[in-house]
Design a protein around this motif. Structure first.
Motif, short mmCIF file in Angstrom:
data_model
loop_
_atom_site.label_atom_id
_atom_site.label_comp_id
_atom_site.label_asym_id
_atom_site.label_seq_id
_atom_site.Cartn_x
_atom_site.Cartn_y
_atom_site.Cartn_z
N LEU A 127 94.13 30.20 40.21
CA LEU A 127 94.66 30.34 38.84
C LEU A 127 96.17 30.11 38.81
O LEU A 127 96.69 29.50 37.86
CB LEU A 127 94.30 31.72 38.29
CG LEU A 127 92.79 32.03 38.20
CD1 LEU A 127 92.56 33.38 37.54
CD2 LEU A 127 92.05 30.94 37.45
N VAL A 152 89.43 33.52 31.51
CA VAL A 152 90.15 32.81 32.57
C VAL A 152 91.34 32.07 31.97
O VAL A 152 92.45 32.08 32.54
CB VAL A 152 89.21 31.84 33.31
CG1 VAL A 152 90.01 30.98 34.28
CG2 VAL A 152 88.14 32.62 34.06
N ILE A 199 84.27 31.46 39.13
CA ILE A 199 85.41 30.56 39.36
C ILE A 199 85.23 29.80 40.67
O ILE A 199 85.42 28.58 40.74
CB ILE A 199 86.72 31.35 39.35
CG1 ILE A 199 87.00 31.89 37.94
CG2 ILE A 199 87.89 30.48 39.84
CD1 ILE A 199 88.20 32.79 37.84
N GLU A 251 82.68 37.22 37.64
CA GLU A 251 83.68 36.26 37.19
C GLU A 251 84.40 35.62 38.38
O GLU A 251 84.76 34.44 38.33
CB GLU A 251 84.69 36.96 36.28
CG GLU A 251 84.07 37.40 34.95
CD GLU A 251 84.96 38.35 34.17
OE1 GLU A 251 84.85 38.36 32.94
OE2 GLU A 251 85.75 39.09 34.79
#
Length: 449
Positions: free
Chosen positions: A43, A6, A210, A206
């Motif tokens: 992100l 990440v 997050i 994943e």
């Protein structure tokens, strides 16, 4: 944030935004409110926060980031309400944090909405062979906004939350357009547009990691999104998730789309939502199933398409657009379902007043005067539909007209129809063909008499 993969993606986003590309061409993030677009925005947001913290010059954040959410106007109501709340939070947080993030919501043109096409024009509901909805409801509205940015800046970069893992077909498509050694690839259809997919190598575990462990940078509660997916996950869509909270048992990869979607055989996500307590959605599911069942019945279809082309199958059954009577029945069914849903969820609108007026305009243009949208609405809701844009004959004018045409009532109906055609022409952007519509109505009248 301790996850190495990440952190690597965030570092890449920072580099692409501030260093690798020296231009100020805008970034456009397609945001659906689903898991992948939520992670992508998370992100990117963290990357922008770090740029602001680490770089002393404000021009480093000169590139605008547009969060573009396309509302098809027939979205799953649960997701639609969730997205509205999220977009409000995003706008507020972006202002408070002084980030160049702007929210833009796109919708189809009135003459291209789902209900204007199906109930107004008689388009058969979409299936795999005739999937007109994607272009009219999704691609065109978003493309219009994209072209505006290209006209302004010359080029634009579209950030997508697509991932290789989603399907073998998706991976082939993504790799086909990639350029070796470059993060950006050419947009498949729009010139001067590039595509950037930062999370393409992430797997589903994943993604959920997050969502469940990284605090939303715009201050929303991600557990709401997790619960929506959990409730909508059918058993055969379940997958394990990497989480730190033991209350998070399992969650699926369910896809949310239009509640009216007739392309899929069964809407598993809606069925699961109903089975998990969202009982108010059951009338919507049953209505959607009726649309599927009635799609190909010859009694519901005309022997021609809207362009006049013959549409008769080899067995003699009809395959054209929906008949006017069937369109009327769909609208009646839809309004009844809407009224039922609004008993528990008064804020939910399945079809808005602008669409109802557009449908009436189309019926008039098609020469269908046996029923009116206004009369049907009053029958179901026991009140007049709000039609601020349209002026009808008042009671006195109708009485005088009837008296004048007392000996020939057919003339009264003809004049009333022609007035309806004239008065409604201003409601739609395209007035093309109005003259022909009037001539056609008069010709039909002459033939009858």
């Amino acid at each position: 944030m301790k996850n190495k993969k990440v952190e690597g993606i965030i570092a890449e986003i920072i580099d692409q935004y501030a260093y690798a590309d020296k231009s100020d061409r805008p970034w456009i993030i397609g945001f659906s409110g689903g898991k992948d677009s939520t992670v992508l925005l998370t992100l990117v947001w963290i990357a922008l926060q770090r740029i602001r913290e680490q770089m002393p010059f404000p021009f480093q954040l000169r590139r605008k980031v547009y969060i573009v959410c396309n509302d098809t106007m027939v979205e799953n109501p649960i997701i639609a309400n969730y997205v509205e709340d999220v977009l409000a939070k995003i706008s507020e947080a972006a202002r408070d944090q002084d980030l160049p993030i702007l929210v833009k919501k796109t919708t189809p043109k009135l003459e291209e909405t789902f209900w204007t096409n199906v109930i107004g024009k008689g388009y058969p509901v979409p299936n795999t062979a005739f999937r007109w909805c994607t272009d009219k409801l999704k691609i065109r509205p978003t493309s219009s906004f994209l072209l505006e940015q290209i006209d302004d800046k010359g080029e634009a970069i579209v950030l997508l939350g697509t991932r290789y893992e989603e399907s073998a077909t998706r991976e082939r498509s993504m790799r086909k357009h990639e350029v070796t050694g470059s993060r950006l690839s050419k947009h498949q259809t729009t010139v001067n547009t590039y595509v950037y997919a930062p999370i393409k190598e992430m797997i589903i575990d994943e993604i959920w990691y997050i969502i469940n462990t990284v605090k939303s940078p715009w201050g929303f509660d991600n557990s709401i999104l997790f619960k929506i997916y959990a409730d909508a996950s059918a058993d055969d869509y379940e997958c394990p998730t990497v989480v730190v909270n033991r209350e998070h048992n399992s969650c699926g990869q369910s896809r949310f789309g239009c509640w009216t979607c007739t392309v899929v055989k069964n809407d598993k996500s809606m069925s699961s939502l109903v089975n998990n307590g969202q009982n108010w959605m059951e009338p919507l599911m049953e209505f959607r199933n009726r649309l599927v069942e009635g799609r190909n019945l010859t009694e519901n279809r005309s022997d021609t398409r809207r362009n006049g082309q013959e549409a008769v199958r080899e067995d003699g059954s009809f395959n054209g657009n929906y008949t006017a009577e069937y369109r009327y029945q769909i609208l009646k069914d839809l309004l009844i379902v809407q009224k039922e849903v609004q008993k528990d969820r008064p804020h939910i609108t399945l079809i808005n007043n602008q669409e109802l007026i557009a449908i009436q305009v189309t019926w008039n243009r098609d020469g269908y005067f046996d029923h009116t949208v206004g009369d049907l609405y009053k029958e179901i809701y026991n009140k007049e539909i709000s039609t601020n844009n349209i002026k009808s004959l008042d009671d006195t004018e109708r009485r005088i007209l009837k008296e004048v045409c007392e000996e020939e009532p057919g003339y009264y109906h003809l004049i009333d129809n022609l007035i309806a055609l004239q008065e409604t022409k201003t409601l739609m952007i395209s007035k093309y063909g109005l003259h022909n519509d009037v001539e056609k109505r008069i010709e039909n009248f002459v033939n009858q008499y």
